[in-house]
Every structure is written in structure tokens, then in C-alpha cells.
Design an enzyme around this catalytic site. Structure first.
Site, PDB file in Angstrom:
ATOM      1  N   HIS A 175      23.587   2.581  -1.406  1.00  0.00           N
ATOM      2  CA  HIS A 175      23.891   2.872  -2.812  1.00  0.00           C
ATOM      3  C   HIS A 175      24.888   1.833  -3.314  1.00  0.00           C
ATOM      4  O   HIS A 175      25.387   1.030  -2.524  1.00  0.00           O
ATOM      5  CB  HIS A 175      24.523   4.273  -2.906  1.00  0.00           C
ATOM      6  CG  HIS A 175      25.776   4.339  -2.102  1.00  0.00           C
ATOM      7  ND1 HIS A 175      25.783   4.725  -0.774  1.00  0.00           N
ATOM      8  CD2 HIS A 175      27.044   3.992  -2.389  1.00  0.00           C
ATOM      9  CE1 HIS A 175      27.015   4.616  -0.300  1.00  0.00           C
ATOM     10  NE2 HIS A 175      27.810   4.171  -1.266  1.00  0.00           N
ATOM     11  N   HIS A 206      28.297  -4.034  -4.680  1.00  0.00           N
ATOM     12  CA  HIS A 206      27.568  -4.489  -3.491  1.00  0.00           C
ATOM     13  C   HIS A 206      26.932  -3.305  -2.787  1.00  0.00           C
ATOM     14  O   HIS A 206      27.268  -2.150  -3.065  1.00  0.00           O
ATOM     15  CB  HIS A 206      28.539  -5.192  -2.529  1.00  0.00           C
ATOM     16  CG  HIS A 206      29.613  -4.260  -2.026  1.00  0.00           C
ATOM     17  ND1 HIS A 206      30.777  -4.031  -2.723  1.00  0.00           N
ATOM     18  CD2 HIS A 206      29.679  -3.471  -0.930  1.00  0.00           C
ATOM     19  CE1 HIS A 206      31.516  -3.155  -2.064  1.00  0.00           C
ATOM     20  NE2 HIS A 206      30.865  -2.792  -0.969  1.00  0.00           N
TER      21      HIS A 206
HETATM   22  P1  2AM Z   1      31.750   0.399   0.877  1.00  0.00           P
HETATM   23  O1  2AM Z   1      30.274   0.530   0.813  1.00  0.00           O
HETATM   24  O2  2AM Z   1      32.233  -0.889   0.327  1.00  0.00           O
HETATM   25  O3  2AM Z   1      32.300   0.707   2.242  1.00  0.00           O
HETATM   26  C1  2AM Z   1      31.345   6.089   0.504  1.00  0.00           C
HETATM   27  O4  2AM Z   1      32.217   5.914   1.548  1.00  0.00           O
HETATM   28  C2  2AM Z   1      31.402   4.938  -0.459  1.00  0.00           C
HETATM   29  O5  2AM Z   1      32.723   4.817  -0.969  1.00  0.00           O
HETATM   30  C3  2AM Z   1      31.042   3.591   0.156  1.00  0.00           C
HETATM   31  O6  2AM Z   1      30.162   2.932  -0.711  1.00  0.00           O
HETATM   32  C4  2AM Z   1      32.343   2.855   0.279  1.00  0.00           C
HETATM   33  O7  2AM Z   1      32.304   1.511  -0.081  1.00  0.00           O
HETATM   34  C5  2AM Z   1      33.219   3.527  -0.720  1.00  0.00           C
HETATM   35  N1  2AM Z   1      34.559   3.630  -0.144  1.00  0.00           N
HETATM   36  C6  2AM Z   1      34.900   4.204   1.007  1.00  0.00           C
HETATM   37  N2  2AM Z   1      36.222   4.139   1.219  1.00  0.00           N
HETATM   38  C7  2AM Z   1      36.738   3.483   0.178  1.00  0.00           C
HETATM   39  C8  2AM Z   1      38.041   3.106  -0.184  1.00  0.00           C
HETATM   40  N3  2AM Z   1      39.110   3.401   0.566  1.00  0.00           N
HETATM   41  N4  2AM Z   1      38.196   2.426  -1.311  1.00  0.00           N
HETATM   42  C9  2AM Z   1      37.135   2.110  -2.079  1.00  0.00           C
HETATM   43  N5  2AM Z   1      35.870   2.459  -1.802  1.00  0.00           N
HETATM   44  C10 2AM Z   1      35.666   3.139  -0.689  1.00  0.00           C
END
Ligand code: 2AM
Length: 201
Positions: free
Chosen positions: A55, A142
Site C-alpha cells: 500500500h 513509496h
Molecule cells: P513503511 O512502508 O515506509 O515502513 C504500516 O506500518 C505503515 O505505516 C507502513 O506503510 C509504514 O511505512 C508506516 N509506518 C510504520 N511505522 C512508521 C513510523 N514510525 N513513521 C512513519 N510511518 C510508519
């Protein structure tokens, strides 16, 4: 309210984020790309999100109480209502950080119309008005394809990904989702909590 094992009263807490989903065809193409990388670098240590869970995150709220989920859904609804549907393209491959030892392999998002950036800004404003902290980092949309752990074969894997091409895969975004993330033994599981239609074009 729920009484937890320690006997303290607490509302259940959920790990929540807002995202747009991808069409099946993009998830399949991403899964094939990931399968090729894994086949070519079998020794690299990495976690690979399930293809169905790929996603684009617009806002990460972290752990919130159930009561706050309603506020987030309201914020997402207001943002979606105020934005029109738009086209996006998933293309290109890169890593965070861009050079050196990669922690994340990603597929890029090209937002030519600016529709995604508008929706993200609108959502950020609505969440802030509801009392959630603003994201301080720049928005870099991304798809996270893999999270790498240091290993002997990690450099080869990240180089192969950086050199590769992906897409373009063009599609329309029609909905914004509030999602729940649950950490489990086979990786995180994501389930929609609410869905919010964007305005007509
Ligand atoms: P990522 O794909 O760049 O890891 C569920 O975990 C979603 O929230 C993922 O798409 C993740 O991004 C994002 N996510 C998880 N932890 C996060 C954080 N501390 N700060 C910002 N985005 C986060």
C-alpha cells in the site's frame, strides 16, 4: 473500556495508519519483482511484506485508543471529501538510504497530477486539527518491498534492486483507507477500519 491482565482499566489500543490501496495488477507485478530479487539473492536476510498488504502510507498515527480511531476516520472522511480522484503511477526502484547499506527496498510513486500530495496535505491538516502530531519528515510516497537486516548478501540484494526497472503501472485512486496494523509471526497484517471515497473528477 477493557480491564487488562494487570487489572488496570484501559481502552484497547490499535496501531493505525492511513493509506491508499493498489490494484491487483500492481501488487502482482511487485510480487514478481520481489520473487526475482529473492531468487537471485537467497542469502540476504530481509522481511518481505505479503503482496496483498502492499500500500502507500499517507499518515502513520501509531498506537491510538479505539475512541481516537473515530476521530481519525472523521479526519480521513473530511480530507477525502475535499479531494478529487487522481491518477498515479508506480515506477522505479530505490532504497532508504539511497546509497550505502540499505534498510528498505522501495518501489517509487509518481504523482504527476499532484493529487496524492494534495490528499496527504489535507489529511495532515485534518489530523492536526483533531489533535494528532504533525509528521515532521518530508512526504516520500513509496511501497515498501522489503526491510533488510545486515547480512553478507544484503549489498548484492540492494544493488540488484537499485539497478532494476519497474513499471510504469498507472491506475486511479478513488478511496482513502484508515488501516489497522497487527504485528504477527508471519509479518504485519493490515486490515481496513474505514473507507472514504474521494470526490468525482
Ligand atoms: P513503511 O512502508 O515506509 O515502513 C504500516 O506500518 C505503515 O505505516 C507502513 O506503510 C509504514 O511505512 C508506516 N509506518 C510504520 N511505522 C512508521 C513510523 N514510525 N513513521 C512513519 N510511518 C510508519
Amino acid at each position: 473500556m477493557r480491564v487488562d491482565d494487570r487489572g488496570a482499566a484501559s481502552g484497547e489500543s490499535l496501531r493505525v495508519f492511513c493509506a491508499v490501496e493498489l490494484p491487483e495488477e500492481v501488487r502482482e507485478a511487485a510480487a514478481e519483482h520481489a520473487a526475482r530479487l529473492r531468487r537471485d539473492s537467497p542469502g540476504a536476510s530481509a522481511s518481505w511484506p505479503r503482496p496483498e498488504s502492499l500500500h502507500i502510507t499517507l499518515k502513520f498515527l501509531g498506537e491510538v485508543t479505539e475512541a481516537r480511531v473515530r476521530d481519525i476516520s472523521r479526519a480521513a472522511g473530511a480530507a477525502a471529501e475535499d479531494c478529487r480522484r487522481f491518477g498515479l503511477s508506480v515506477e522505479e526502484a530505490g532504497t532508504f538510504p539511497a546509497r550505502g547499506a540499505a534498510r528498505v527496498l522501495w518501489l517509487g510513486v509518481r504523482d504527476e497530477s499532484g493529487g496524492l500530495a494534495r490528499l496527504q496535505r489535507r489529511l495532515e491538516r485534518e489530523c492536526e486539527a483533531a489533535g494528532f502530531a504533525r509528521e515532521t519528515r518530508a512526504f516520500k510516497p513509496h511501497l515498501t518491498l522489503a526491510r533488510l537486516r545486515p547480512s553478507r548478501d544484503a549489498p548484492a540484494l540492494s544493488e540488484a534492486h537499485r539497478r532494476s526497472t519497474f513499471g510504469p503501472h498507472v491506475f486511479r485512486v478513488t478511496d482513502l483507507f484508515v488501516m489497522r496494523s497487527e504485528l504477527g509471526p508471519g509479518g504485519s497484517r493490515y486490515t481496513p477500519l474505514s473507507r472514504h471515497r474521494l470526490g468525482d473528477e
